[in-house]
Design an enzyme around this catalytic site. Structure first.
Site, PDB file in Angstrom:
ATOM      1  N   PHE A  75       0.835  -1.203   0.000  1.00 54.77           N
ATOM      2  CA  PHE A  75       0.000   0.000   0.000  1.00 54.77           C
ATOM      3  C   PHE A  75       0.865   1.246   0.000  1.00 54.77           C
ATOM      4  CE2 PHE A  75      -1.764   3.466   2.592  1.00 54.77           C
ATOM      5  CZ  PHE A  75      -2.879   3.796   1.835  1.00 54.77           C
ATOM      6  N   GLY A  98       0.222   5.399   0.402  1.00 51.56           N
ATOM      7  CA  GLY A  98      -0.790   6.406   0.693  1.00 51.56           C
ATOM      8  C   GLY A  98      -0.565   7.045   2.046  1.00 51.56           C
ATOM      9  N   LEU A 103       3.993  -0.903   3.757  1.00 48.13           N
ATOM     10  CA  LEU A 103       3.251   0.349   3.844  1.00 48.13           C
ATOM     11  C   LEU A 103       4.190   1.501   3.507  1.00 48.13           C
ATOM     12  CD1 LEU A 103       1.334  -0.278   7.204  1.00 48.13           C
ATOM     13  CD2 LEU A 103       0.496  -0.649   4.869  1.00 48.13           C
ATOM     14  N   GLU A 104       3.938   2.143   2.386  1.00 49.76           N
ATOM     15  CA  GLU A 104       4.705   3.322   1.976  1.00 49.76           C
ATOM     16  C   GLU A 104       3.848   4.537   2.290  1.00 49.76           C
ATOM     17  OE1 GLU A 104       7.768   3.301   1.024  1.00 49.76           O
ATOM     18  OE2 GLU A 104       7.977   1.124   0.927  1.00 49.76           O
ATOM     19  N   LEU A 105       4.156   5.227   3.385  1.00 52.84           N
ATOM     20  CA  LEU A 105       3.292   6.271   3.905  1.00 52.84           C
ATOM     21  C   LEU A 105       3.939   7.648   3.722  1.00 52.84           C
ATOM     22  CD1 LEU A 105       2.149   4.253   7.054  1.00 52.84           C
ATOM     23  CD2 LEU A 105       1.159   4.271   4.751  1.00 52.84           C
TER      24      LEU A 105
END
Length: 457
Positions: free
Chosen positions: A187, A189, A210-212
């Site tokens: 993901f 976002g 998770l790429e936040l």
């Protein structure tokens, strides 16, 4: 919809079970097919991004298409070696045994892509999924419908659906996908949505990447080369109208050079962008009215010392510098994700370290200084995903560096081999000799215990 998704996943599991994606020559062929399809649809991609949020062709090629093609070429060149089993050293206690690490595909993977770089951030993780031997379901952002449609067309023409599938739609589609038991979810976002993804994945014990994001600082020390620092900060901040997860979110400048740096920043903004309200051909719009409204509210959180004009009809906010902002101002409470740069001052480097560490760990940090001591102190004592010394953003362009966050700014990393690793399981295998057998482990009693202790010592 749920039945359609479940049927798709059954067909993908059957295809994966056939062993076809395991073959490294097959993976390389699929990567080349993807590269050919991207170049064939280059004009379509450029036009789709222009329609979605007026992205200029130069930025589209630099940050979406060119980046992607370089990543594919790098992966094709190196995937044979990445996928090969590799031996590990033995130990005295395992005399005669041979240890091997065997990378293996995870299986069915789900890629949830964002809207800010909707083409590149959808297909770059797909490169990792293909190179590692997986099947994939790709869900583009519904906020960029034209780009989503092009992605769907590219993948439908290039791949059978039981191998790579694109599922379009809004939040309800994402919710249905997250209810299914994938073998990995990737993901990109916001941190807020990342928590929702992680919670859904936990129900199936599905691993996640998770790429936040977060508030990524740029720090300009007094010994920095100010003209070059300003040029690189302006480029990294206002690229894609600031809608970049690794854009400098706020600027910390040592008090003695603040006025000189502000002068250089203004000069570089004028040189690079000119008057974007009068001529926005080289400057993207903001993604939607809600995002425009949120960002516009930040313009009152300090003194506008450059820019600040807006055009609601075209969703434009010109590159803006904001001074007189405090740490408690609304603009400093969440990731800005737009063309507004708050400029704060500091006197001592310890103040920088204390203030940054008092907040959530950022995705990126940029430090401008010629001092190795300053570099060492900042990079040793502040935790962040990745960053640059005397530059911004460019660390993500290297396939040899892991790109990802830490804590609230993300978990896991990708690009280059790190993409392959993210979509792989590293399986450890020990092959034991049958030529002899050490009796140490079979012993019992005091004498056997003494021999065992001597061995481990």
């Amino acid at each position: 919809m749920t039945e359609n998704i479940q049927d798709l996943l059954r067909r993908q599991r059957d295809f994966f079970a056939s062993g076809t994606p395991y073959s490294v020559p097959f993976r390389k062929r699929q990567l080349q097919i993807l590269a050919d399809a991207v170049m064939q649809h280059e004009t379509d991609v450029t036009e789709a991004l222009r329609e979605d949020f007026a992205k200029p062709p130069f930025e589209t090629f630099l940050t979406e298409i060119g980046f992607l093609m370089a990543e594919i070429r790098h992966t094709i060149k190196h995937v044979d070696r990445w996928a090969s089993p590799r031996n590990v050293p033995g130990t005295l206690t395992l005399l005669g045994a041979k240890g091997t690490i065997m990378p293996e595909p995870l299986g069915l993977t789900l890629i949830l892509a964002p809207w800010n770089y909707p083409f590149q951030l959808a297909l770059a993780p797909l490169i990792g999924a293909i190179s590692a031997g997986n099947c994939a379901v790709l869900k583009p952002s519904e906020l960029t419908p034209h780009t989503s449609a092009v992605i769907a067309r590219i993948c439908q023409e290039a791949f059978p659906e039981e191998y790579i599938a694109v599922v379009e739609g809004g939040v309800e589609v994402s919710t249905s996908l997250l209810a299914e038991p994938f073998d990995l979810i990737f993901f990109t976002g916001s941190t807020q949505v990342g928590k929702i993804v992680a919670e859904a994945a936990a129900k199936h014990l599905t691993p996640v990447v998770l790429e936040l994001g977060g508030k990524s600082p740029a720090v300009v020390h007094s010994d920095a080369k100010l003209e070059l620092a300003a040029k690189r900060i302006v480029w990294g901040k206002y690229l894609n109208a600031g809608q970049t997860c690794v854009a400098p979110d706020y600027l910390l400048v040592q008090r003695g050079v603040k006025d000189r740096l502000l002068h250089e920043l203004k000069r570089q903004i004028e040189a690079l962008y000119g008057d974007v309200i009068a001529d926005s051909r080289h400057y993207p719009s903001l993604i939607n009215d809600r995002h425009f409204g949120r960002l516009s509210s930040y313009l009152t959180d300090g003194t506008i010392c450059h820019g600040g004009r807006t055009d609601p009809a075209r969703r434009l906010i010109e590159p803006t510098l904001l001074t007189g902002t405090g740490w408690d101002a609304p603009v400093m409470q969440e990731e800005i994700f737009g063309p507004i740069l708050p400029v704060l001052e500091y006197d001592d480097l310890e103040e920088v370290i204390r203030q940054v560490n008092a907040r959530e760990k950022p995705l990126a940090l940029y430090l401008f200084t010629e001092s190795r001591d300053v570099q060492h102190r900042v990079f040793e004592r502040i935790s962040f995903g990745g960053g640059c010394i005397n530059d911004t953003v460019m660390h993500l362009s290297s396939p040899y560096l892991p790109f990802g966050g830490v804590g609230p700014s993300g978990t896991g990393a990708y690009h280059g081999k790190y993409s392959f690793d993210a979509f792989s399981h590293q399986k450890g295998v020990l092959k034991q000799t049958t030529l002899f057998d050490l009796n140490t482990r079979y012993g019992k009693g005091e004498e056997a215990l003494k021999r065992l202790k001597r061995l481990f010592r």
